[in-house]
Structure formats: C-alpha cells, structure tokens
Write an enzyme that holds these catalytic residues in place. Sequence first.
Site, short mmCIF file in Angstrom:
data_model
loop_
_atom_site.label_atom_id
_atom_site.label_comp_id
_atom_site.label_asym_id
_atom_site.label_seq_id
_atom_site.Cartn_x
_atom_site.Cartn_y
_atom_site.Cartn_z
N SER A 27 -55.71 15.32 -8.05
CA SER A 27 -55.30 15.13 -6.61
C SER A 27 -53.74 14.64 -6.86
O SER A 27 -52.98 15.89 -7.40
CB SER A 27 -56.00 14.00 -5.83
OG SER A 27 -55.60 13.77 -4.80
N HIS A 32 -63.27 17.25 -3.30
CA HIS A 32 -61.89 17.21 -3.67
C HIS A 32 -62.02 16.68 -5.11
O HIS A 32 -61.02 16.99 -6.05
CB HIS A 32 -61.33 16.23 -2.56
CG HIS A 32 -60.00 15.67 -3.31
ND1 HIS A 32 -59.05 16.55 -3.10
CD2 HIS A 32 -59.37 14.62 -3.04
CE1 HIS A 32 -57.80 16.05 -3.09
NE2 HIS A 32 -58.13 14.84 -3.44
N ASP A 85 -63.34 21.59 -0.64
CA ASP A 85 -62.41 20.63 -0.68
C ASP A 85 -61.57 21.03 0.59
O ASP A 85 -60.86 22.24 0.48
CB ASP A 85 -61.79 20.47 -1.94
CG ASP A 85 -60.38 19.51 -1.57
OD1 ASP A 85 -60.38 18.74 -0.60
OD2 ASP A 85 -59.68 19.53 -2.56
#
Length: 460
Positions: free
Chosen positions: A194, A437, A381
């Site tokens: 991320s 994610h 995601d």
Amino acid sequence: MKPRSQSHLQPLSLFNGFNIPFLLFYVFILLVSLEVIESGFMVKTLPGWLGDLPFTLETGYVGVGESNDVQLFYYFIESEGNPKNDPLILWLTGGPGCSGLSTILYEIGPFTFNYANSTLEKPVLEINPHSWTKVANIIFLDQPAGTGFSYAKTRDAYITNDTLSSLQAYDFLRKWLVDHPKFLNNPFYLGGESHMGIVGPIIIQEIYKGNEVGEGPKINIKSTKENCHGEYFNVDPNNSRCINDLQVVDKCIGRINKPQILEPACDTSNTLKYDLFGRRLRSLDKASMDIWSLTQVQIQGCRDDHYLFSYVWANRRDVREALHIDEEFDKIEWVRCNETLFFYIDKEPISYTHNVLNTVAYHRHLANKNCRALVYSGDHDMVHPYLGTMKWIESLNFLVVNDWRPWFVDKQVAGYTMKYSHHEYNLTFATLKGGGHTAPEYKPKECFNMVKMWLANDAL
C-alpha cells in the site's frame, strides 16, 4: 469502515481511502563486516500460545532521528528454513501508520488467531501454514512514530512526511544490521504494501546515495475520463458534467467493500465493536468478557470483526510484557492503524505530510541500477486496482521479457504475470486471483508460493 481507534497523542480523524496502488520488493546483498552491538529481547512464549514458540522471535526498539528521539519498534522472526542462508526482508506495512503486528497476524507471519477456539477475553494463537518466514528472515517494522508500539519522545518528533520517514527507516536498517552482523551476508529485500510503495523506492535511493558518499555500513546493492479531464479531487465547481459523473460513480460503488469487492460492505457504526472500543481495552485483563463472545462478534460475517482480536490481545499487559514494550508506551493504546497518519485530500495533515505523491521517477532512476523487483496486486482490490499498477509500470517503457500469461499454484490459475527488464534491472508484475488490497490476507497460500518462487529465482 475500520474499527475506531485511539490515536497516539493525536486527535482522531477519519480515513478517506486514499493510498498508493502497489506492493513492492527490492533485493540487496550486503557484504560488510561490522562491530557487534547487543540489542533486542528474545521472546520465548506469548499469551494465547501453549508452551514455547516454535520459531525465533526477537523484539526491540531502535532509536532514530535527532538524539534518537524517535523509537521504532520491530518484530524480527528468523527463517524457519535456513536462517543462515535465507533472505532477510525488512517489511513496512502500509497506511502510513499500520502496525507490523497486523501483517504478522493477518497476512504473512508465523502465527495468527484460532478463531474457532477464541473469545475476546481469551484469544488463542495458532500456526499460519503459509507464513513467509518459512523461506525468509523477516523484520516487521512499526514506522513512522505513532505506528503500533513505536513512539516519539517529543511532540515535535511525531511530525513527519514521506521523505523523513524514509530516512528514518533507512537509519533503522543501518543500525539494525550493525546489531545483527550475522545477517550481513544474507540477500536482503525491502518489502512493503500500500502506501509503503511510496516510501520503499525512496529508501532504496537513500541506500545508493549512502554508498556513493561512503556512509556506513556500505551496502552493495546487487541482485540475482473525459469530462473531468483526469482531475477527480480538486474539481472545478463550474464543471457540472464532471460533478454529475462523480456522483454517479459514487452511487455505483458507495456500498462496495473496496479492499475486496466480493466481501460484504459492513456498517459498523452501531455494532458491538464500537461499544467495545469506548472502553479502556487493557481493563479487559480483569473484566468479565462473557458477553463479548466470538459468536456475537461474527454476526455480520465481516473481516473487520477479526481485527478486534489484535486490539484486545496487543493491549493486554501480559502481551506487552512478553513483547518487551517500553514502559514509556505504557499509557498509549496500541491500534492496528493510527488514523492520524492517514491522508485526507480535503484536510490539513495532523502529523504526517504526504510530500511525495508519485514515485515513477524513483523507479525510473532505479532502472539504471542492478536491481530486481516484484510488484503484485490483488485483482479484486478497488482501493488500488491492478490496472492502475499496470499503467505506471507501462509508463516506464521497459522491455517486455515475458508477456501476459497465467501463473499456477497446485495446477490452478493463481493470477497473471508479466516480466520486464531494463539493462541489469528486472521487474516481475503479478496479480492474485481473488486477492484484495492486502493480498496475503485474502490469498495466503497463493502469495506464499509466489514469493517462494520469486525468492528462489524460479519463474512464476
């Protein structure tokens, strides 16, 4: 929505979901000899685990910044395979502000919660059969200050940004290696997910710069939409077509669970978890928890329900003592993700300024180095869709070595992959079929096989 969390000496604010669409690794081989400095504590047992831990766990603090006013907490887990020769990975969880303990418990660490036999009063731990520590030594770092059990000694030291947090992570790495010289000859990888996709390339560039100026330890990096006109945040108020389009988009996706679009979107505003977080979590050591049974917590069947276990477990006094958490942290609650470090497009930053919003230039610079990278994305995601990841990779204009094709686990398609190269640099991009994610949280077996093959230089 995430469970509400208490911040670290900061007021609470809400997260709007902005982040960076990729995860990455970079590989280094460190060939230096350094003085031994003792640090860290060996953790032999943990509450919720019966008997001694079947793996080597070390925890500790490393001071960085001016006068070591930032104390970064780490969990180091030796490889369960061949720690002497297996790679060493420094893992940076996203957010920024999300703890490395979250990655350990819910993604790639050697232990997780046994939900079938756990209650919030008495969480039970069990082995994760797909832990990446089976093939690598991993340092899970809580950074920047305010993340997990990491803290600052002054209020000013909590104020940071992308570049400063990158410098502090680099400082941590150098100091940790001085303390642990037996790992200097292991292949070293920097990994993150991320938002750490922003910080990672900056750290790598700092390593190159440090080598060039002779900064010790010397690290030898060597390795195997029409109406809106592309602007979706600061929209011209007179652009009614764009505003209408964005309203339509919001209506279409507003109730979709963005981290994994096939899982339910849960309204947590009135659930038991919020009532729970209104209490002092560490009072659970003494309180009766019969009403907080696992059955009640799982009423909605939401993934966020499982996160409650980490809040309760990590704030227990016996857990903190087992992990050797600094007494200066005693009055601060551990939270899985410190929301005061998140980015808000329409608000002034509280303690973390996002001063690097695009790292394509860093990747382009690293393409001139002898470097190797793995970038992967869950294909379900919606926070950072894999198509966006492909877009910035394609913008680098690298040579395509292996075109788009499936890769397999147990003879089943686990995702799709491409391989790129530029001189001595090569980049592998992979998707995880059904991944969200934080891909290893949703597809642990496939992600473990992916990283195992990549670390061994086997083609996906």
